[in-house]
Design an enzyme around this catalytic site. Sequence first.
Site, PDB file in Angstrom:
ATOM      1  N   THR A 109      -4.462   5.723 -21.780  1.00  0.00           N
ATOM      2  CA  THR A 109      -4.359   4.422 -21.136  1.00  0.00           C
ATOM      3  C   THR A 109      -2.960   3.903 -21.463  1.00  0.00           C
ATOM      4  O   THR A 109      -2.268   4.455 -22.324  1.00  0.00           O
ATOM      5  CB  THR A 109      -5.407   3.432 -21.682  1.00  0.00           C
ATOM      6  OG1 THR A 109      -5.352   3.457 -23.106  1.00  0.00           O
ATOM      7  CG2 THR A 109      -6.803   3.768 -21.212  1.00  0.00           C
ATOM      8  N   TYR A 153       0.854  -1.197   0.000  1.00  0.00           N
ATOM      9  CA  TYR A 153       0.000   0.000   0.000  1.00  0.00           C
ATOM     10  C   TYR A 153       0.878   1.231   0.000  1.00  0.00           C
ATOM     11  O   TYR A 153       1.857   1.287   0.746  1.00  0.00           O
ATOM     12  CB  TYR A 153      -0.906   0.031   1.236  1.00  0.00           C
ATOM     13  CG  TYR A 153      -2.360  -0.195   0.895  1.00  0.00           C
ATOM     14  CD1 TYR A 153      -2.987   0.599  -0.049  1.00  0.00           C
ATOM     15  CD2 TYR A 153      -3.102  -1.197   1.517  1.00  0.00           C
ATOM     16  CE1 TYR A 153      -4.318   0.395  -0.384  1.00  0.00           C
ATOM     17  CE2 TYR A 153      -4.427  -1.405   1.189  1.00  0.00           C
ATOM     18  CZ  TYR A 153      -5.035  -0.608   0.238  1.00  0.00           C
ATOM     19  OH  TYR A 153      -6.338  -0.800  -0.093  1.00  0.00           O
ATOM     20  N   ASP A 204      -6.915  13.310 -25.209  1.00  0.00           N
ATOM     21  CA  ASP A 204      -6.994  11.914 -24.747  1.00  0.00           C
ATOM     22  C   ASP A 204      -6.422  11.064 -25.887  1.00  0.00           C
ATOM     23  O   ASP A 204      -7.099  10.788 -26.874  1.00  0.00           O
ATOM     24  CB  ASP A 204      -8.454  11.566 -24.466  1.00  0.00           C
ATOM     25  CG  ASP A 204      -8.635  10.098 -24.062  1.00  0.00           C
ATOM     26  OD1 ASP A 204      -7.683   9.310 -24.246  1.00  0.00           O
ATOM     27  OD2 ASP A 204      -9.729   9.755 -23.590  1.00  0.00           O
ATOM     28  N   GLU A 231      -0.411   4.931  -0.492  1.00  0.00           N
ATOM     29  CA  GLU A 231      -1.156   6.176  -0.747  1.00  0.00           C
ATOM     30  C   GLU A 231      -0.225   7.380  -0.710  1.00  0.00           C
ATOM     31  O   GLU A 231       0.608   7.493   0.199  1.00  0.00           O
ATOM     32  CB  GLU A 231      -2.233   6.402   0.325  1.00  0.00           C
ATOM     33  CG  GLU A 231      -3.489   5.617   0.108  1.00  0.00           C
ATOM     34  CD  GLU A 231      -3.518   4.384   0.972  1.00  0.00           C
ATOM     35  OE1 GLU A 231      -2.438   3.846   1.267  1.00  0.00           O
ATOM     36  OE2 GLU A 231      -4.623   3.969   1.350  1.00  0.00           O
ATOM     37  N   ARG A 287      -2.839  -2.829 -18.125  1.00  0.00           N
ATOM     38  CA  ARG A 287      -4.044  -1.993 -18.096  1.00  0.00           C
ATOM     39  C   ARG A 287      -3.850  -0.918 -17.035  1.00  0.00           C
ATOM     40  O   ARG A 287      -3.686  -1.223 -15.858  1.00  0.00           O
ATOM     41  CB  ARG A 287      -5.286  -2.833 -17.782  1.00  0.00           C
ATOM     42  CG  ARG A 287      -5.443  -4.045 -18.659  1.00  0.00           C
ATOM     43  CD  ARG A 287      -6.838  -4.593 -18.636  1.00  0.00           C
ATOM     44  NE  ARG A 287      -7.671  -3.858 -19.551  1.00  0.00           N
ATOM     45  CZ  ARG A 287      -7.670  -4.027 -20.876  1.00  0.00           C
ATOM     46  NH1 ARG A 287      -6.900  -4.923 -21.439  1.00  0.00           N
ATOM     47  NH2 ARG A 287      -8.453  -3.309 -21.643  1.00  0.00           N
TER      48      ARG A 287
END
Length: 451
Positions: free
Chosen positions: A226, A55, A200, A57, A235
Amino acid sequence: MHDMMASIKKTDPEMYKLIKKEFGRQQLGLEMIPSENNVSKAVLQAMGSILTNKYSEGYPRKRYYGGNQFIDEVETLAIERAKKAFKVPHANVQPYSGSPANFAVYIATCKPGDVIMGQNLTDGGHLTHGWKASVTGQLFKSVPYHVKEDGYLDLDEIKQLAEKHKPKLIWVGATAYVREFPFEELGKIADNVGAYLAADIAHIAGLVIAGVHKSPVPYAHIITTTTHKTIRGPRGGMIMVTQKGLDKDPELAQKIDRAIFPGLQGGPHDHTTAAIAVALQEDLQPEFKDYCRQIVKNSKALAKSLMDDGIKIVTDGTNNHMILIDLTSFGKGKGVFVQEALDLAGITVNKNTIPAEPSSPFYPSGVRLGTPSLTTRGMKEKEMKIIGKWIADVIKEVKDFNLPEDKEERKAYIKGFKKAINKNENIGKIKKEVIELCKKFPLYPGFDILK
Ligand code: DSN
């Protein structure tokens, strides 16, 4: 990887079988959905690494939890490679995918109710550029722009709409557009009305890195993408802020970062971040330029093969990785039949709307296809010619099936259609030929991930 699959085989044979089936489908079929690709073994390994255990953050050196000294280096490497690949001063590599990346752009630049503009969905645009069924079309006042009947963006309309509605944000970019985006012209239109221009470039990002498509960097303030399409990574998503963006708002980079975390997301997917970094490292090699050039050569060869066989292509060709087949000469709403029949032949494409779509997004009159995955497998113009002929033949096999006008009758009709084509000998013969071709172009040469 070998050990990892051996473990799944032992502990979860049910899942192992499913992965094996999907591997077989990918290996023995032609993946022609233009947004799909096959990642390298190195990207697969980074994604399957122990980095998924952590983790983290926050951002490098500004984390909430401890133990992030190496994750900081992983993320910094990904950021530096993204900055180098796109030649931008700021990159955020944490978006879980393209849609949250785009949503973060709204958070950073707009307030609910602000006017935004984007390419209409049925004209090839994306859901997150303000389509009514997307939250982006509900929270913001969306003014869509269109393509002309010839399939090219209608720059006069975009200019007029921008001057009339004074948007806060204009999107350029699409999921079904086969020509170069006019970034420079859109940049001027945005500047004239004081709007942010967000490009985009999810579909063409790899082509931009390779210099095979014009870069939006000098013209846009923000760029989203992406990472799993032509970038050929896992992904995921990325947001870049350009120098033009920082000149417009020196706080823009911080606003984007805050929009992603803590605005929208929690902990980043560190295994994905590592895989993005690995993919970008591959994209920075000279071979990647050759790969992207070949994608476009293949796309042009495929378009030619289809047109030589009498199949209509939107804009009569392509400049990128994608082709949009217009099936209206056979009738409207035929995309579903062609998609299903090609699926049966082992050729995966998606039904798609076309400019001035006479049917609907659910039963569109076109088919979208592309060459990134086939090019990754090593196929060239010679194979495209053959594949174009197969696709044209399959289209002709199903051209006489007509979508019922009555919506209630459609499901039953399509069910009957699927039954009928299952027995079609010509499609069955093409499927066999597809399998033979695919065997010559293995997905992972010398690396059977399922052994
Ligand atoms: N689903 C992607 C595509 O296929 O283009 C866009 O989000």
